[in-house]
Scaffold this motif. Structure first.
Motif, PDB file in Angstrom:
ATOM      1  N   UNK A  54       1.022  -1.089   0.063  1.00  0.00           N
ATOM      2  CA  UNK A  54      -0.207  -0.154  -0.401  1.00  0.00           C
ATOM      3  C   UNK A  54       0.455   1.010   0.485  1.00  0.00           C
ATOM      4  N   UNK A  55       0.642   2.354  -0.175  1.00  0.00           N
ATOM      5  CA  UNK A  55       1.375   3.451  -0.326  1.00  0.00           C
ATOM      6  C   UNK A  55       0.577   4.773   0.092  1.00  0.00           C
ATOM      7  N   UNK A  56       1.349   5.804   0.708  1.00  0.00           N
ATOM      8  CA  UNK A  56       0.848   6.823   0.997  1.00  0.00           C
ATOM      9  C   UNK A  56       1.238   8.269   0.230  1.00  0.00           C
ATOM     10  N   UNK A  57       0.759   9.000  -0.301  1.00  0.00           N
ATOM     11  CA  UNK A  57       1.086   9.896  -1.191  1.00  0.00           C
ATOM     12  C   UNK A  57       1.220  11.679   0.036  1.00  0.00           C
ATOM     13  N   UNK A  58       2.367  11.882  -0.120  1.00  0.00           N
ATOM     14  CA  UNK A  58       2.115  13.632  -0.248  1.00  0.00           C
ATOM     15  C   UNK A  58       2.562  14.407  -0.950  1.00  0.00           C
ATOM     16  N   UNK A  59       1.806  15.532  -1.638  1.00  0.00           N
ATOM     17  CA  UNK A  59       2.059  16.452  -2.186  1.00  0.00           C
ATOM     18  C   UNK A  59       2.194  17.763  -1.805  1.00  0.00           C
ATOM     19  N   UNK A  60       3.232  18.438  -2.154  1.00  0.00           N
ATOM     20  CA  UNK A  60       4.412  19.668  -1.598  1.00  0.00           C
ATOM     21  C   UNK A  60       4.194  20.705  -2.472  1.00  0.00           C
ATOM     22  N   UNK A  61       5.427  21.468  -2.249  1.00  0.00           N
ATOM     23  CA  UNK A  61       6.120  22.395  -3.146  1.00  0.00           C
ATOM     24  C   UNK A  61       7.324  22.306  -3.041  1.00  0.00           C
ATOM     25  N   UNK A  62       8.352  23.031  -3.951  1.00  0.00           N
ATOM     26  CA  UNK A  62       9.967  23.304  -3.403  1.00  0.00           C
ATOM     27  C   UNK A  62       9.930  24.547  -2.907  1.00  0.00           C
ATOM     28  N   UNK A  63      10.487  24.891  -2.181  1.00  0.00           N
ATOM     29  CA  UNK A  63      10.450  25.986  -1.444  1.00  0.00           C
ATOM     30  C   UNK A  63      11.987  27.476  -1.522  1.00  0.00           C
ATOM     31  N   UNK A  64      12.047  26.097  -1.036  1.00  0.00           N
ATOM     32  CA  UNK A  64      14.042  26.662  -1.500  1.00  0.00           C
ATOM     33  C   UNK A  64      14.751  25.188  -2.108  1.00  0.00           C
ATOM     34  N   UNK A  65      16.371  26.156  -2.741  1.00  0.00           N
ATOM     35  CA  UNK A  65      16.910  24.951  -3.309  1.00  0.00           C
ATOM     36  C   UNK A  65      17.740  25.832  -3.572  1.00  0.00           C
ATOM     37  N   UNK A  66      19.024  24.917  -3.969  1.00  0.00           N
ATOM     38  CA  UNK A  66      20.272  25.825  -4.270  1.00  0.00           C
ATOM     39  C   UNK A  66      21.521  24.530  -4.483  1.00  0.00           C
ATOM     40  N   UNK A  67      21.878  24.568  -5.514  1.00  0.00           N
ATOM     41  CA  UNK A  67      22.808  23.448  -6.098  1.00  0.00           C
ATOM     42  C   UNK A  67      24.032  23.732  -6.715  1.00  0.00           C
ATOM     43  N   UNK A  68      25.613  23.538  -5.555  1.00  0.00           N
ATOM     44  CA  UNK A  68      26.488  24.188  -7.052  1.00  0.00           C
ATOM     45  C   UNK A  68      27.119  23.530  -7.883  1.00  0.00           C
ATOM     46  N   UNK A  69      28.263  24.481  -8.753  1.00  0.00           N
ATOM     47  CA  UNK A  69      28.101  23.143 -10.305  1.00  0.00           C
ATOM     48  C   UNK A  69      29.450  22.533  -9.376  1.00  0.00           C
ATOM     49  N   UNK A  70      29.624  21.854  -8.610  1.00  0.00           N
ATOM     50  CA  UNK A  70      30.076  20.714  -8.378  1.00  0.00           C
ATOM     51  C   UNK A  70      29.534  19.866  -7.966  1.00  0.00           C
ATOM     52  N   UNK A  71      28.484  20.508  -7.115  1.00  0.00           N
ATOM     53  CA  UNK A  71      26.706  19.628  -6.545  1.00  0.00           C
ATOM     54  C   UNK A  71      26.427  19.286  -7.947  1.00  0.00           C
ATOM     55  N   UNK A 213      17.756  20.996  -0.863  1.00  0.00           N
ATOM     56  CA  UNK A 213      16.568  21.786  -1.169  1.00  0.00           C
ATOM     57  C   UNK A 213      14.861  21.533   0.092  1.00  0.00           C
ATOM     58  N   UNK A 214      14.604  22.105   0.049  1.00  0.00           N
ATOM     59  CA  UNK A 214      13.140  21.971   0.729  1.00  0.00           C
ATOM     60  C   UNK A 214      12.127  22.194   0.318  1.00  0.00           C
ATOM     61  N   UNK A 215      11.218  22.276   0.898  1.00  0.00           N
ATOM     62  CA  UNK A 215       9.621  21.201   0.516  1.00  0.00           C
ATOM     63  C   UNK A 215       9.022  21.573   1.151  1.00  0.00           C
ATOM     64  N   UNK A 216       8.019  21.988   0.785  1.00  0.00           N
ATOM     65  CA  UNK A 216       6.820  21.781   2.545  1.00  0.00           C
ATOM     66  C   UNK A 216       5.186  21.381   1.531  1.00  0.00           C
ATOM     67  N   UNK A 217       4.686  20.055   2.409  1.00  0.00           N
ATOM     68  CA  UNK A 217       4.320  18.770   2.314  1.00  0.00           C
ATOM     69  C   UNK A 217       2.931  18.745   3.023  1.00  0.00           C
ATOM     70  N   UNK A 218       1.542  18.091   2.425  1.00  0.00           N
ATOM     71  CA  UNK A 218       0.796  17.677   3.337  1.00  0.00           C
ATOM     72  C   UNK A 218       0.302  16.501   2.753  1.00  0.00           C
TER      73      UNK A 218
END
Length: 222
Positions: A54-71, A213-218
């Motif tokens: 069985x599966x439970x699903x959380x839906x959200x939106x990315x509100x913060x994100x950063x990635x370096x060139x090395x990343x 990366x940060x996201x808020x879910x419900x």
């Protein structure tokens, strides 16, 4: 967002139809004092075990994100073993997390789908297993897993890497540090009202912070 609404209607099961089982697997990895410092909502979220498959699903939106060139370079390299890291830094895009009970391993399969403003969404899958030297590991693919230690900090549940492992057959070997992306930290913090924040950060000992990366879910509803 309209795109987030479309995704939730397409993928969201009705939680009321899911068979839930009291789950002590995460609690067993913490002391009673640490578990007691968590908000009730996190207790419930990490004590809720679905029936196998069985599966439970959380839906959200990315509100913060950063990635370096090395990343970005590291994220491209590890695509060879299944692409376990985010490859972009867009914000305001929808994200879905689906957690499925895995009957084969007794763990949980986590599937994360992140929307993009152009092109297909990025899909990342891994399996949390209650095994390994710390009692919890995240299997990425191609025999590679990350041992995780969990703790409580500022009323949030924190997962930190404790070594990367390569399994061939029944044997496991630790990977040397230069073959790993660095220290991984995942933080689950409750925001009240059924919402929570999920933050991923990787810091390399020489290259610094590779990505965040940060996201808020419900929890999704039908």
């Amino acid at each position: 967002m309209a795109s987030a609404s479309r995704i939730s209607r397409t993928f969201a099961p009705a939680p009321s139809n899911s068979k839930l089982i009291d789950d002590h697997r995460f609690r067993a990895l913490l002391s009673d004092d640490d578990w007691g410092r968590l908000p009730l909502a996190i207790w419930r979220r990490f004590s809720k075990r679905l029936a196998d498959g069985k599966t439970i699903v959380y839906v959200g939106e990315v509100d913060q994100a950063s990635i370096s060139l090395a990343g970005w370079c590291v994220a491209q390299i590890v695509r060879a073993i299944g692409g376990p890291l985010p490859t972009g830094a867009e914000t305001g895009v929808p994200m879905i997390v689906a957690v499925t009970e895995d009957a084969a391993t007794g763990g949980q399969i986590w599937t994360r789908m992140t929307g993009r403003r152009s092109g297909f969404p990025q899909v990342i899958s891994s399996c949390k297993r209650f095994a390994g030297p710390t009692g919890l590991e995240e299997y990425i693919g191609c025999g590679i897993s990350v041992a995780l230690r969990i703790c409580v900090a500022h009323e949030a549940l924190v997962f930190r890497s404790a070594g990367y492992l390569l399994q061939i057959g029944r044997s496991k070997w630790p990977l040397p540090e230069w073959l790993t992306p660095g220290d991984l930290t995942v933080t689950h913090s409750d925001l009240g009202g059924g919402a929570f924040r999920f933050t991923l950060e990787i810091v390399h000992p020489l290259l610094g912070r590779l990505l965040r990366q940060s996201a808020v879910f419900k929890e999704a509803t039908s």
